[in-house]
Design an enzyme around this catalytic site. Structure first.
Site, PDB file in Angstrom:
ATOM      1  N   ASP A   1     -13.645  -5.629   6.028  1.00  0.00           N
ATOM      2  CA  ASP A   1     -14.437  -4.896   5.049  1.00  0.00           C
ATOM      3  C   ASP A   1     -15.848  -4.628   5.550  1.00  0.00           C
ATOM      4  OD1 ASP A   1     -12.287  -4.983   3.374  1.00  0.00           O
ATOM      5  OD2 ASP A   1     -13.344  -5.945   1.710  1.00  0.00           O
TER       6      ASP A   1
ATOM      7  N   ARG B   1      -5.279   0.466   1.620  1.00  0.00           N
ATOM      8  CA  ARG B   1      -6.572   0.353   2.320  1.00  0.00           C
ATOM      9  C   ARG B   1      -6.393   0.153   3.829  1.00  0.00           C
ATOM     10  NH1 ARG B   1     -10.527  -3.208  -1.715  1.00  0.00           N
ATOM     11  NH2 ARG B   1     -10.011  -2.066  -3.630  1.00  0.00           N
TER      12      ARG B   1
END
Length: 522
Positions: A194, A243
């Site tokens: 992330d 994602r």
């Protein structure tokens, strides 16, 4: 998460669990002390070299990693930390020092620069322990495994991210790593990779991301668009719900990745993000590219991809798949050289090269694995806690912290050469630039309300570095010269509140090419 992944992991985890229970030491190829050089966007903005040229130390605990950081002469003194063994909560504690800012139960790379962490020997495993990069620059993480990091349940670490970056991070290269979970959000896990809150110039290469609900994101929300310039290449994404990655704003280059068993969605370009998606191999997956779960659309440029047994949902509210026949809706210029493999060989070349403990092999651009030349280092033998040495950091300008205030601002100037634009200096794209019609001229950034600025960064376009000679930085509101000097780069001055700031080039060795005019409050 709408579809659990835990049941799909039993077969994959069985062999590892049995070996661990028996205490069997698996044979893993030895890695060199440091290998190869950064690729992709990590090569921009001055490049990513990690701890090259610094002391090399060994660490077998998380506490020893923190001690190595804290025992440096300064927070920017280069260091290479060779890691072997299992790093976990039991052996990772906070260490204090002037050159570090560490914490318990997480590998904390905070407010530091010029660091390499590389797995060696029988391998490095960060077990239920995440790596947190915050307010840091020039970081390399290579040849390690990070697994089962949780944000809920017990134990927790790093907000559930295997590797997480946030708060003004620049130039990170993550290479030949294995990032894995054992389920999705309902099982306590979050993202594998992330980036948020002003993270830029990052490359993820030759890595494995698997068995997770979330592969990773760029931007924590639709309004967090200060991130970008990310390269993903030669990675395996396997058994992931979504994602891979999720992009909110910014620019990403995604090539030569192998995607297998993406259950809900794949590359999710939204909130104005632009992705160049080329020569990837998608297999047995759903909705591998598009804008999903929002009406704020993103964009993509596609070429050379293979879609093998890929299914596509029907378009609808907050659901805009790119397929079944993906077409480009933007153009993305890539400012660095690269040699993509043909998509047909991607499954094989990724199988041979991606992940930790693969000998750090890379592709030569012709679908053939190669072992890169090792960077020479002299490891310190003996204790895992390093001894402070006389090494001093290399002097040079420091990238300002905070948000680039030029993004979203206006710009104008004295003149513009054909094919160039004032707006090019604030678009975040190093391949576009502004030039005056001659060898001198000025370019300005302007805001609708008073804005405090204390630093600027002038970046010259590739191939024109060193062209700019002398210059002045001017408060356009009053005409006052804030500072003057020569050569492009980082420029600081006392904090000044203004509506418009001007960079005036008073001499040059040719036609200046200003790719980016960044402005910062601190």
């Amino acid at each position: 998460m709408r579809r659990p992944v835990a049941l799909r992991l039993l077969a994959a985890l069985a062999t590892t669990a049995i070996a661990a229970a028996m205490g069997v030491a698996l044979s893993i190829p030895q890695a060199s002390a440091a290998s190869g050089s950064a690729t992709g966007y990590a090569t921009r903005n001055g490049g990513t070299t990690g701890g090259a040229g610094g002391q090399t130390v060994r660490a077998t605990t998380g506490t020893a990693i923190h001690a190595a950081l804290c025992n440096r002469a300064s927070s920017s003194t280069p260091i290479i930390i060779q890691v072997e063994g299992t790093i976990n909560h039991g052996n990772t504690s906070k260490v204090s020092g002037n050159s570090c800012n560490t914490a318990d139960d997480v590998i904390e790379l905070k407010q530091i620069s010029n660091v390499t962490i590389i797995g060696v020997g029988n391998g490095a495993v960060f077990d239920q322990l995440g790596i947190h990069i915050r307010e840091a620059s020039n970081i390399i993480i290579q040849n390690v495994t990070v697994r089962n990091v949780k944000k809920s349940g017990s134990p927790t670490s790093n907000g559930g991210d295997a590797i997480g970056m946030e708060s003004t991070v620049r130039n990170v290269w993550v290479d030949h790593v294995t990032l894995e979970a054992s389920g999705g959000e309902s099982e306590g896990f979050d993202g594998l990779f992330d980036m948020k809150n002003n993270t830029q110039y990052v490359t993820l290469s030759y890595s494995i991301l698997r068995n997770s609900g979330r592969g990773g994101l760029v931007g924590s929300s639709e309004s967090d668009r200060s991130n970008g310039f990310i390269t993903y290449h030669h990675n395996l994404y396997e058994n992931i719900d979504s994602r891979t990655p999720l992009l909110r704003g910014g620019i990403a280059h995604i090539y030569n990745n192998h995607y297998v068993s993406l259950h809900e969605s794949g590359i999710n370009s939204r909130a104005g993000a632009q992705a160049k998606v080329e020569n990837n191999y998608f297999k047995s997956s759903k909705d591998v590219l598009g804008t999903f779960y929002t009406n704020e659309r993103g964009y993509w440029q596609v070429s050379g991809n293979i879609f093998d047994n890929v299914t596509w949902s029907s378009p609808g509210s907050e659901n805009y798949p790119a397929g079944p026949n993906p077409q480009s809706n933007t153009t993305v210029s890539i400012p660095y050289s690269y040699r993509p493999d043909g998509a047909g060989c991607v499954p094989d070349i990724v199988r041979q090269t991606a992940g930790a403990n693969k000998g750090l092999k890379v592709s030569d651009g012709n679908c053939s694995p190669q072992t890169p030349t090792a960077t020479p280092t002299s490891p310190t033998t003996g204790p895992t806690t390093p001894t402070p040495g006389p090494t001093s950091p290399t002097p040079g300008p420091t990238q300002p912290g905070g948000t680039n205030l030029s993004i979203g601002a206006g710009s104008d100037g004295s003149s513009k050469a054909s094919g160039t634009s004032y707006g090019n200096v604030r678009d975040g794209d190093m391949s576009t630039y502004w030039s005056p019609t001659g060898s001198t001229g000025h370019i300005s950034i302007k805001w609708g309300s008073s804005t405090t600025v204390s630093a600027i960064v002038i970046r010259e376009a590739s191939g024109s570095e060193g062209t700019i000679g002398s210059w002045q930085v001017i408060n356009h509101d009053t005409g006052a010269v804030l500072t003057s000097g020569s050569r492009a780069g980082v420029v600081t001055f006392p904090p000044t509140s203004l509506h418009k700031i001007t960079f005036k080039i008073t001499s040059s060795a040719g036609t200046p090419k200003v790719a980016e005019f960044e402005t910062y409050a601190r």
